[in-house]
Scaffold this motif. Structure first.
Motif, PDB file in Angstrom:
ATOM      1  N   GLY D 236       0.835  -1.195   0.000  1.00 28.45           N
ATOM      2  CA  GLY D 236       0.000   0.000   0.000  1.00 28.45           C
ATOM      3  C   GLY D 236       0.867   1.242   0.000  1.00 28.45           C
ATOM      4  O   GLY D 236       2.103   1.157  -0.048  1.00 28.45           O
ATOM      5  N   ASN D 237       0.218   2.365   0.095  1.00 27.57           N
ATOM      6  CA  ASN D 237       0.918   3.641   0.129  1.00 27.57           C
ATOM      7  C   ASN D 237       1.912   3.705   1.290  1.00 27.57           C
ATOM      8  O   ASN D 237       3.047   4.156   1.128  1.00 27.57           O
ATOM      9  N   ALA D 238       1.490   3.202   2.455  1.00 29.01           N
ATOM     10  CA  ALA D 238       2.295   3.381   3.669  1.00 29.01           C
ATOM     11  C   ALA D 238       3.659   2.715   3.553  1.00 29.01           C
ATOM     12  O   ALA D 238       4.683   3.328   3.891  1.00 29.01           O
ATOM     13  N   LEU D 239       3.711   1.472   3.084  1.00 29.66           N
ATOM     14  CA  LEU D 239       5.014   0.806   2.953  1.00 29.66           C
ATOM     15  C   LEU D 239       5.943   1.628   2.083  1.00 29.66           C
ATOM     16  O   LEU D 239       7.099   1.872   2.442  1.00 29.66           O
ATOM     17  N   ALA D 240       5.430   2.082   0.953  1.00 25.66           N
ATOM     18  CA  ALA D 240       6.280   2.842   0.038  1.00 25.66           C
ATOM     19  C   ALA D 240       6.703   4.174   0.652  1.00 25.66           C
ATOM     20  O   ALA D 240       7.874   4.569   0.569  1.00 25.66           O
ATOM     21  N   VAL D 241       5.772   4.863   1.302  1.00 26.89           N
ATOM     22  CA  VAL D 241       6.112   6.166   1.897  1.00 26.89           C
ATOM     23  C   VAL D 241       7.168   5.997   2.988  1.00 26.89           C
ATOM     24  O   VAL D 241       8.149   6.742   3.053  1.00 26.89           O
ATOM     25  N   HIS D 242       6.997   5.012   3.874  1.00 22.61           N
ATOM     26  CA  HIS D 242       7.957   4.842   4.963  1.00 22.61           C
ATOM     27  C   HIS D 242       9.319   4.450   4.416  1.00 22.61           C
ATOM     28  O   HIS D 242      10.350   4.909   4.899  1.00 22.61           O
ATOM     29  N   ASP D 243       9.317   3.589   3.399  1.00 20.78           N
ATOM     30  CA  ASP D 243      10.580   3.175   2.782  1.00 20.78           C
ATOM     31  C   ASP D 243      11.290   4.380   2.186  1.00 20.78           C
ATOM     32  O   ASP D 243      12.496   4.561   2.366  1.00 20.78           O
ATOM     33  N   ILE D 244      10.543   5.214   1.488  1.00 21.49           N
ATOM     34  CA  ILE D 244      11.138   6.396   0.861  1.00 21.49           C
ATOM     35  C   ILE D 244      11.566   7.404   1.921  1.00 21.49           C
ATOM     36  O   ILE D 244      12.643   7.977   1.850  1.00 21.49           O
ATOM     37  N   GLU D 245      10.727   7.575   2.953  1.00 25.77           N
ATOM     38  CA  GLU D 245      11.111   8.469   4.052  1.00 25.77           C
ATOM     39  C   GLU D 245      12.435   8.018   4.661  1.00 25.77           C
ATOM     40  O   GLU D 245      13.333   8.829   4.901  1.00 25.77           O
ATOM     41  N   TYR D 246      12.558   6.720   4.881  1.00 22.92           N
ATOM     42  CA  TYR D 246      13.798   6.215   5.481  1.00 22.92           C
ATOM     43  C   TYR D 246      14.989   6.496   4.573  1.00 22.92           C
ATOM     44  O   TYR D 246      16.072   6.887   5.037  1.00 22.92           O
ATOM     45  N   LYS D 268       7.347  15.716  10.037  1.00 21.77           N
ATOM     46  CA  LYS D 268       7.038  16.225   8.699  1.00 21.77           C
ATOM     47  C   LYS D 268       7.581  15.337   7.583  1.00 21.77           C
ATOM     48  O   LYS D 268       7.231  15.514   6.413  1.00 21.77           O
ATOM     49  N   HIS D 269       8.481  14.433   7.974  1.00 20.94           N
ATOM     50  CA  HIS D 269       9.220  13.697   6.936  1.00 20.94           C
ATOM     51  C   HIS D 269       8.332  12.890   5.997  1.00 20.94           C
ATOM     52  O   HIS D 269       8.611  12.796   4.812  1.00 20.94           O
ATOM     53  N   HIS D 270       7.274  12.273   6.561  1.00 20.80           N
ATOM     54  CA  HIS D 270       6.495  11.433   5.649  1.00 20.80           C
ATOM     55  C   HIS D 270       5.731  12.285   4.625  1.00 20.80           C
ATOM     56  O   HIS D 270       5.555  11.877   3.489  1.00 20.80           O
ATOM     57  N   ILE D 271       5.332  13.476   5.038  1.00 16.16           N
ATOM     58  CA  ILE D 271       4.678  14.373   4.072  1.00 16.16           C
ATOM     59  C   ILE D 271       5.701  14.875   3.043  1.00 16.16           C
ATOM     60  O   ILE D 271       5.435  14.913   1.833  1.00 16.16           O
ATOM     61  N   TYR D 272       6.904  15.203   3.523  1.00 19.96           N
ATOM     62  CA  TYR D 272       7.960  15.588   2.589  1.00 19.96           C
ATOM     63  C   TYR D 272       8.239  14.476   1.580  1.00 19.96           C
ATOM     64  O   TYR D 272       8.424  14.722   0.388  1.00 19.96           O
ATOM     65  N   ALA D 273       8.288  13.233   2.101  1.00 23.34           N
ATOM     66  CA  ALA D 273       8.619  12.100   1.227  1.00 23.34           C
ATOM     67  C   ALA D 273       7.598  12.002   0.084  1.00 23.34           C
ATOM     68  O   ALA D 273       7.960  11.874  -1.089  1.00 23.34           O
ATOM     69  N   ILE D 274       6.323  12.088   0.447  1.00 20.69           N
ATOM     70  CA  ILE D 274       5.275  12.019  -0.584  1.00 20.69           C
ATOM     71  C   ILE D 274       5.412  13.198  -1.544  1.00 20.69           C
ATOM     72  O   ILE D 274       5.350  13.060  -2.770  1.00 20.69           O
TER      73      ILE D 274
END
Lengths: 425, 425, 425, 425
Positions: D236-246, D268-274
């Motif tokens: 889902g979106n969350a796995l990809a967002v957290h992976d990219i945030e990391y 703020k990082h997860h919003i930045y990542a998206i």
């Protein structure tokens, strides 16, 4: 067949297809790399017929064959040319002879001097000790030096329970757990089972944890005891302390069970509760002296319902009534459940598994817990006959009490009388 | 102070001790290796007084100081010499400018042209977009190229909720989860809250999962809707399908909810249920055509209670009423909860967390689930105001309906009238 | 102030804001409908400063005031004009005098003949008994008739632990549970804590359940013991039996831990394991006789690590080393943990809570369990200093062993020597 | 036989005893109050033999008989005089004709114009649509007006999977869940399965939740993808967002995954990542532009591993790559799994059950979750072939990566070459 290969005939009798016995035997032989041949096979053509099969089992050597036969035995197969059971003397207290027969929790027969005798006090993971013509299922802790302990598999017959067929909860939920079933419908069916057992003067044993009190189920349980539905209570120090705390101070671990707020100085109440019972002498004494006037333990005392409170390392106090020695407590619990018809376990993993270990697979067992892991573990540990109800004991018990009252009223219109207490107690 | 060191004054106002604001600020500064000095401190001497503190915060350089000030902001501190909020234009649809201000779920004010304005549609992890003199809390997905997005921390004031004080369930259980509380007492208190809200023409939103139907709670929920206690229902395809299946065929996923047995051909029922609604056109059409005559969805239709059925990748069908686009469903859900007074979440982790994300911290939120992890996750994800009731929704809902009926009856004796529906709907 | 109203001064000293003491006191007074007035207030202006506050507390009558003062006491407030502690004699063995002081698990001082003395063996829910000038924290079960038991709140000072500040796992995870944290990073930090404690000759106590063996963590735990990281082991019969079964037969409850298949006749192994140890005399004897040559219990014996195996009603056997009396086992466990620096609890709810009850809040406590409920319950029962790691002990232990080995190697390059065993044992 | 009674012959072929088919048929008939008579019965005498049985089934009337035959069908029985399948036209898009045949997830054949054809895209709870001579398993949402939908049970043959026999993890753990098994041994066996599939150019599909990143398993999963073990990723979106945030900021939801502390401004990082991915255009674009240089999504892009990111109502953003329409996402997921050999589900209940719904029972399915309820629900919902590993994905993935590396090295010594990618992708 090479010169090492060993073979032996076994027989299967009864509802061998319906109970899945036949395919389980085939499965097991194949899993263990043995071979089988069907010598005779007579299948019942109707559902009331019993079936019969005779099979030749082959192993790659005698030891392999013995291993296979050992496993088939536990499933319910038996060796037709059955000789008497073979026994060996226990070399020391609490020490088993090599090759001892480890029991299942299914009804078991042994052949002693040519006669088949049912084993008494059936329970799992125990030994069979022969005394004269009696066969007694004995736990390791009770094996005495010189006891005649059954070894090997000869002369032993295991009768697994038939899969129940019909429309009671034990039939359609056998061995299942689910948090996604209609709670009230299940509770109604449990109420019917309980009522049936009581009408037949059967024995109902309650196994309960302290959450019964925390979640507000204590008044309903007290009502069940008062109305004669409970023949024995197995619990620990905590259930009794919280019940007494509630009845003396209105709180459970300091929380007011009506307002759900912490009472001032409430954290002392459970120590006071223990202390007051100790001052009185025992729970019974506190009831006699008019100090304890309601609740679960009070109803047990005034209704002559025996209870076993087993100690644990978590206990505060404990109450003078608590059996602090685990083995002594286990013996007393075993005594209470050995003629039970229904065991209703609620909100306790420790006591549920402990009691499960003492039960024959023929005892109808219901395990109620908000945590599905409790029920899963109970079954994984061998109490496969249990049905699991994943619900909140604080709402379960009040509904059960309501359903019992409603059912009994509606039944009374049909049949007269009841309120006869079980004679077994 | 070395030449790099940076410092800035902040102010704390209101119930800064009672709400733990002051110690949290001290904590945060120390945790981030900053320093603070108290310039002014005026503590209220009675519980109704508000307090005031002015602090000088020091960081080792400007960036460090900004980081600290940013965190203190989220806690509720603000910069006294507050200038207007600073905005930057979004460079692209759904893209934030660097340094954007990320919202909390607490009530927030921004200073626009010298005036403090409350931010509309407060929710967590969103941006503040300024349109004329309005400040709108906007999710990333709705940010448009050129939108004036607030950046930094100037001109922003966060007002965390005061810790409630009193004797309602929200006060003594704030932010807590427990499976060891008296279930019936808790349910009674929830019933009182619901009744109070309805008497004040407030809005109650239900968020529910399919286990409401599986566990047999559907009739009680239908009753709640019929009696005017529900102003909106947020759920998924499964809840509606199971509810409709039960009302058309008496089963839920093929299981007869009264006998708890699988119905013959029952596994087809849920597909039939979807198919029949599709044939009718929609749930509303099925009600109009007399095909659907009871249950949760039926009551929503006949009582004009709006519902949002959000699609998911698990869905069969889905029903024609289901919003299959997640973002569209999210918008509709947000619309329903934005003026809610109570949100009651039952037996659904996905929907509870999704709705939690849309709520202001001032909305009274109750989460009922048999799995404590649902409540824990909801709070960990930021919906810290939620209270968790760990119980079985299949017994919870019938008790809640009973308690509401009993309470309303007892209240009616005192005050006349009710049955006034919320105007907000 | 009406003629019934009562008032009393209290003092707060130390890190009263940082530790949330001040707002908690305000909160508690308001919650109990008392009133407070600030007489003196001197807040530290830097993080190393301590603060001081003097408050006047008012209750509506003396009893109300005493209730409030009692609660404030437990938080850490004290009465400045402190007189000596007041004692009353226990009227009977295991019976407390009315108004007894119930202990917290925080460090506590009592004023005896004008001198402040620290209470020994601090633990929660116990009494303070004064013997000469010594104050001993005593459980109800050890109170003897005539013991001088502290009553009321005078002359008692509670010092709650300061919130740790810094960058170790105990600081940033204080009182938290989560299954959504980076497991390997957490394990590395626990390894660092363990190594620090060992370098300072501190004491590490392991509390473990049988799942350590089932899940395949037994070799790693044996390695930890062999390498000197464990100073005491607290467990039950099951852990020891499964460990011994694995070392004698390669199975755990009959399951081959390498192939994950059931061994033929494997269901007998746990009874054989118990039986063989009984035959030898004890675990130590079995090691001496060369019968037991590896595993957790073996390493305890050869490395002189004391162990307490507490009996329970679930036990088979039990092993001759098991203490079957719960109260005796509790005493022995208490003896082992009273000077512990770290207690690492793994995969056991019963033992974790039992041990938690015996700990001072200053003992660093780590609870590792796959079930978050274990950690939540531990904290709910008062062991609030525990940090919870929700993970699989079967992967946790091997990683911990690897991390310890890697860390020790990297540290050795810097500082020489170690392998000094704790002197406390 | 009364004049209403109806009867019909059925046949059972293959491993009818070993697969429990025969006793299940007997059981079902009796449960439904029907009767059976055995006409012919030829049992294989060795484990490689197949068996054959012909039974006469009787119902009390034609409808009753049809109900029984319908249920027997689902088990794998078939009607010997089989005519062609009967079809009826769908009256409307997404509407089934009355009496439609609801599919199981077992391999199914239909008789079309006298020829047996295998049904394509087998999955549970769907319809069979006949197009020319092709039979396609079609979900309700894809049924078009006029489609020829199979009704009744004639001309249909279900072949349930044989119980696997042997020594791989799928054999001894079939349909089981347990948190009490040796974790490392299980992981080793999964590694062997994965390696075997890759050597045979099979397809491995990963289904994963965001906890893979939170718990620190993301680097190991990225490594698996890089090394060619993964052929598709469903998330889902969350796995990809957290992976990219990391990968952009070193944090996951603001928590530094190495130090386990919250980073300043980390929320703020997860919003930045998206936002950063949106600015780039898509994940692929971000990789091309050198903005995203590591992690799970990066490895998918550079190794040409297809991924489906399904939207949900919980999503922030979402990322531009996310399919927000649930039905469209379902179709894409179905496409990826239809030729899968192994599906490895990790730490997601929603996606696991959604994918399970799309799988044939012949796909080897492994479900790894710290919450046993995920696995239980997956099986309860019909994915009975799944095996459940209850462990921490944050320790599971690193061990799996280590085991794969070790195994591949040891195998390479024997057979040369590998690194051939699956052709199916």
């Amino acid at each position: 067949m090479n010169c090492m290969e060993a073979m032996r005939e076994i027989e299967l009798k009864g509802h061998i297809i319906d109970s899945f016995l036949l395919p389980k035997v085939f499965d097991k032989v194949m899993d263990m790399n043995g071979e089988f041949e069907i010598i005779e096979f007579d299948i019942g053509k109707h559902k009331t017929d019993t079936s019969y099969a005779r099979l030749m089992i082959r192993g790659k050597d005698q030891e392999h064959l013995d291993d296979i036969i050992g496993e088939l035995h536990r499933l319910g197969a038996y060796v037709p040319e059955a000789e008497d059971v073979v026994v060996e003397k226990a070399p020391k207290d609490k020490v088993v002879p090599k090759g001892f027969y480890s029991t299942t929790n299914h009804t078991t027969y042994v052949k002693i001097k040519g006669e088949w005798r049912q084993v008494c006090d059936q329970k799992m993971d125990a030994m069979i000790v022969i005394r004269d013509k009696d066969a007694i299922c004995t736990t390791l802790g009770h094996v005495k030096k010189g006891d005649k302990v059954v070894v090997g598999n000869s002369g032993i017959r295991v009768v697994p329970p038939e899969r129940p067929r019909g429309h009671t909860i034990f039939e359609f939920m056998g061995g299942q757990v689910s948090s996604e079933r209609p709670s009230q419908s299940l509770i109604r069916q449990i109420a019917e089972e309980i009522l049936d057992v009581k009408h037949n003067h059967g024995k109902i044993v309650i196994v309960g944890g302290p959450a019964i009190v925390h979640t507000g189920g204590q008044q309903a349980l007290a009502e069940l005891i008062r109305n004669g539905y409970v023949d024995a209570l197995l619990a620990g120090n905590a259930l009794a302390v919280h019940d007494i705390e509630y009845n003396l101070y209105g709180t459970s671990l300091g929380m007011d069970l009506n307002t759900v707020e912490l009472a001032p100085e409430g954290h002392k109440h459970h120590i006071y509760a223990i202390s007051e019972i100790t001052r009185a002498g025992s729970i019974k004494d506190a009831v006699k002296q008019g100090k304890l006037t309601g609740g679960i333990m009070y109803e047990c005392v005034v209704n002559d319902v025996p209870y076993v409170l087993a100690g644990s390392i978590r206990d505060d106090g404990p109450l003078p009534d608590v059996i602090t020695d685990a083995m002594k407590a286990q013996d007393l619990m075993r005594e209470q459940v050995k003629d039970a018809d229904i065991v209703l376990m609620m909100a306790t993993m420790l006591h549920s598994i402990a009691v499960g270990n003492c039960l024959s697979s023929s005892v109808r067992t219901i395990c109620v817990d908000i945590n599905p892991a409790t029920v899963t573990k109970l079954m994984d540990r061998g109490t496969a006959q249990a049905i699991g109800i994943v619900t909140d004991v604080g709402t379960f018990l009040p509904w059960l009490a309501e359903e019992l009252a409603a059912l009994e009223k509606s039944r009374k219109k049909e049949v007269p009388a009841l309120k006869v207490k079980s004679k077994k107690r």
